[in-house]
Scaffold this motif. Structure first.
Motif, PDB file in Angstrom:
ATOM      1  N   GLU A   1       0.832  -1.207   0.000  1.00 41.93           N
ATOM      2  CA  GLU A   1       0.000   0.000   0.000  1.00 41.93           C
ATOM      3  C   GLU A   1       0.862   1.252   0.000  1.00 41.93           C
TER       4      GLU A   1
ATOM      5  N   SER B   1      -8.157  -0.584   5.159  1.00 43.34           N
ATOM      6  CA  SER B   1      -6.870  -0.927   5.765  1.00 43.34           C
ATOM      7  C   SER B   1      -6.658  -0.131   7.045  1.00 43.34           C
TER       8      SER B   1
ATOM      9  N   ALA C   1      -4.241  -6.767   7.433  1.00 43.79           N
ATOM     10  CA  ALA C   1      -4.000  -7.662   6.308  1.00 43.79           C
ATOM     11  C   ALA C   1      -3.830  -9.084   6.817  1.00 43.79           C
TER      12      ALA C   1
END
Length: 710
Positions: free
Chosen positions: A338, A375, A475
């Protein structure tokens, strides 16, 4: 490439149905024979395991299961054909439908679809075909059954597992049912990539191969055309590679190599996409569909890929779409990746990422993650459902689409059953980048799915907005999804290849500066080099090598064709000019070529470099280099040819100079000659003067005179 977890049931279910045709007209249901074209197409799926072995005769194929969700009192109708793959006639075969049993779980659905053996259960319908089926022909059947919606008392909605059998041929499928609506529906959205095939002939030098490649890629029978046909009326978001809309890019590209047919096809495709774009709210991928999953974190890749990402904003604005969504082909998500993606997406900044649901943790043990995720840093994530996505990817033929549609019904009902009373749940389904649908079959697939009572249409924009509001998630502790809906396996881009590609691009732009056809050369081969960053090569690494080799050969042609001629020069002076020859073996002129000459030792001093050169096609030019000789000896010269930006071209020539400066030997010789002249003069003078002994008294002379002489 789909992982084993999804590939096995998919392939087996297909084999169970002996889906040997890539397309079938609806009228084929009642046909008494199979068309020759259908029989021929069987070779395309010959690698799959098939129940139609050499000793088998009856092969069942389904052509329809309706309605999609049967209600109480409503009949369920199954249609299909029995094909005789044997060598002897098949007399009045019987087809039966067996209702099995399974748990209402997604794993149970996949297991049932995997099985190829006859089912244990109740025969709820059967028919015996009339007459005889000759070898190589088929006969249609239709079985109507009632009471299907009432067979499962424990659940008021869901799917009934069915096995359609004739002799040794078995097709496992499902029938959806609903008695009472006791759930909160799932919101469903879709995304389908519009990308090019991995054909190295699409880019590079113009000619018949390139024309043929673009014809294959974009004509009415192409994969791209089939995707457009299949999805034009469906509620899907298009994920577009700007290579399909080159006129919308900031700088028109690749025009020089474009032929008439290619231009017509690319223009027509672009106009079609543009006309239909706003109803599909397109995501514009980085130009060339750059392989984000491969390049993020790779040293040296940021500059190149950032340029490809930046170009998409103009295309998105023209199409009414967006260019701020990242879709890595492998479906992975990590916090580190990311960070890398945020560095690539600058204007507009990164607004979301597509990821596989298997790359994210589930909210509760054993349950599928929802589509809308976020996230820990706040990035909205759209998590596609791996299993449902693989079923969309299977709509490649009429028969195969029947099985994938029925399994989609059962799988989505099982997904709903995980948390049936929870509102606001959503599911996201994507096609692979290699999506190659049968347009008519895929349209029926979408129509059927949209009719399911437990699914309500949504959009990717709505789900992204939902993701921005959802709680953050960690994650999953995996580096790769267990079941990504992607087209390939390993990326072809490595750190060394990225570095080499960066150098190749610099060389292409550099050598273009000296070629008379520089603009065309730069557009053609820069574009070809940029395509090497594309995701599409994951499924065709050999094709990547082919295109990479062609790009390298194009640049090498220039760098080897312009060169300094080797030779040996005798320089007999203190200072003066050396003459060096530069040749151009190209069919086009070169200009602004700079020759730099360096002496490899101090015997010879280079006083000034030659001016820039222009050399005609297949010609040579002689340049003068001012030098000063400082000492006698052999001096190798280092010669370098460069473009205005410093790109090195040409070959290092072996030019040797034998230096003999006049300042050393001329003065010695002149001094020796002078000394010799003096000596010779003295010798001659001495020889001409007589001695006294040789002279007698001077008789007759005056005595004073004689005395004076004495």
């Amino acid at each position: 490439m789909l992982p084993a977890a999804l590939t096995a049931p998919t392939a087996t279910a297909t084999a169970a149905a002996s889906l040997t045709a890539t397309a079938a007209a609806p009228s084929a249901v009642a046909s008494t024979s199979v068309a020759k074209a259908t029989t021929t197409t069987a070779a395309t799926t010959a690698e799959r395991p098939s129940v139609a072995a050499a000793d088998a005769r009856a092969v069942v194929q389904l052509t329809g299961v309706s309605p999609a969700v049967v209600a109480p009192g409503q009949p369920l109708v199954i249609t299909g054909t029995v094909r005789n793959d044997g060598t002897t006639p098949l007399a009045r075969p019987t087809v039966r439908v067996v209702a099995g049993s399974m748990d209402n779980t997604r794993e149970a659905v996949r297991t049932w679809a995997t099985e190829t053996t006859p089912a244990q259960g109740e025969v709820i319908g059967s028919t015996r075909l009339k007459g005889t089926i000759a070898p190589g022909t088929a006969a249609g059947f239709r079985i109507s059954m009632t009471g299907v919606a009432s067979r499962r008392a424990e659940a008021t909605y869901g799917a009934i597992p069915l096995s359609v059998e004739s002799a040794d041929s078995v097709v496992r499928t499902f029938a959806g049912y609903q008695r009472i609506k006791q759930y909160q529906p799932l919101a469903i959205s879709w995304a389908v990539p519009l990308t090019l095939d991995p054909d190295p002939n699409l880019f590079g030098a113009g000619g018949t191969e390139r024309e043929a490649a673009w014809t294959s890629a974009l004509d009415g029978s192409s994969r791209v055309a089939r995707v457009l046909d299949a999805t034009q009326d469906a509620p899907v978001t298009w994920a577009l590679d700007p290579s399909l809309t080159p006129a919308l890019l900031p700088d028109p590209i690749d025009a020089g190599a474009t032929g008439t047919q290619e231009l017509a096809l690319r223009t027509a495709t672009e106009e079609r996409i543009t006309a239909q774009a706003r109803r599909h709210t397109p995501w514009v991928l980085p130009d060339t569909d750059a392989d984000l999953g491969a390049v993020v974190g790779q040293a040296g890749a940021t500059g190149l890929v950032r340029d490809l990402v930046d170009r998409s904003a103009d295309v998105a604005e023209a199409l009414g779409g967006r260019a701020d969504i990242a879709w890595p082909a492998d479906g992975t998500y990590t916090a580190r990746a990311e960070t890398g993606l945020r560095q690539l997406f600058r204007v507009p900044s990164l607004a979301g990422q597509v990821a596989s649901s298997s790359a994210l943790p589930s909210g509760l043990t054993g349950l599928t993650p929802g589509a809308a995720q976020r996230s820990t840093t706040g990035l909205p994530l759209l998590a596609y459902d791996d299993s449902l996505s693989s079923l969309l990817g299977r709509t490649t033929s009429a028969q195969e689409s029947v099985l994938s549609t029925q399994q989609f019904i059962a799988d989505s009902a099982a997904l709903l059953g995980e948390l049936p009373g929870t509102s606001g749940r959503s599911v996201f389904v994507v096609a692979p980048r290699s999506f190659n649908p049968d347009p008519e079959a895929t349209r029926r697939f979408f129509d059927t799915v949209q009719s399911l009572p437990w699914l309500t249409p949504s959009t990717t924009s709505t789900q992204l907005a939902e993701a921005r509001r959802t709680a953050t998630t960690q994650a999953a502790p995996v580096t790769r999804p267990t079941a990504p809906a992607t087209t390939g396996s390993k990326p072809v881009l490595t750190s060394s290849r990225i570095a080499a590609l960066e150098q190749t691009l610099r060389t292409v732009r550099g050598v273009a500066q000296i070629r008379d056809d520089g603009d065309e050369f730069a557009r053609t081969w820069t574009r070809a080099a940029e395509q090497l960053v594309s995701t599409r090569w994951r499924s065709a690494p050999t094709a990547w090598n082919t295109l990479s080799g062609r790009v390298g050969a194009a640049t090498k042609q220039t760098t080897t064709a312009v060169k300094v001629s080797a030779g040996t020069i005798n320089f007999l002076a203190d200072s003066g000019r050396l003459q060096i020859t530069v040749t151009n073996d190209l069919d086009v002129p070169v200009e602004d070529v700079k020759l730099t000459v360096e002496a490899s030792n101090p015997r010879l001093q280079i006083d000034s470099q030659p001016s820039v050169l222009r050399i005609g096609p297949r010609s040579r030019a002689t340049v003068n280099v001012s030098v000063t000789a400082l000492a006698a000896g052999l001096v190798p010269l280092r010669t370098t040819l460069t473009t205005p930006d410093g790109t090195v071209v040409g070959q290092g020539a072996d030019v040797q100079v034998r230096v003999t400066p006049t300042g050393n030997w001329v003065y010695l010789v002149l001094g020796g000659v002078a000394a010799l002249v003096i000596v010779l003069g003295i010798v001659r003078t001495v020889r001409r003067r007589p001695s006294r002994t040789d002279r007698g008294p001077d008789r007759g002379a005056d005595p004073q005179t004689v005395e004076a002489r004495g």
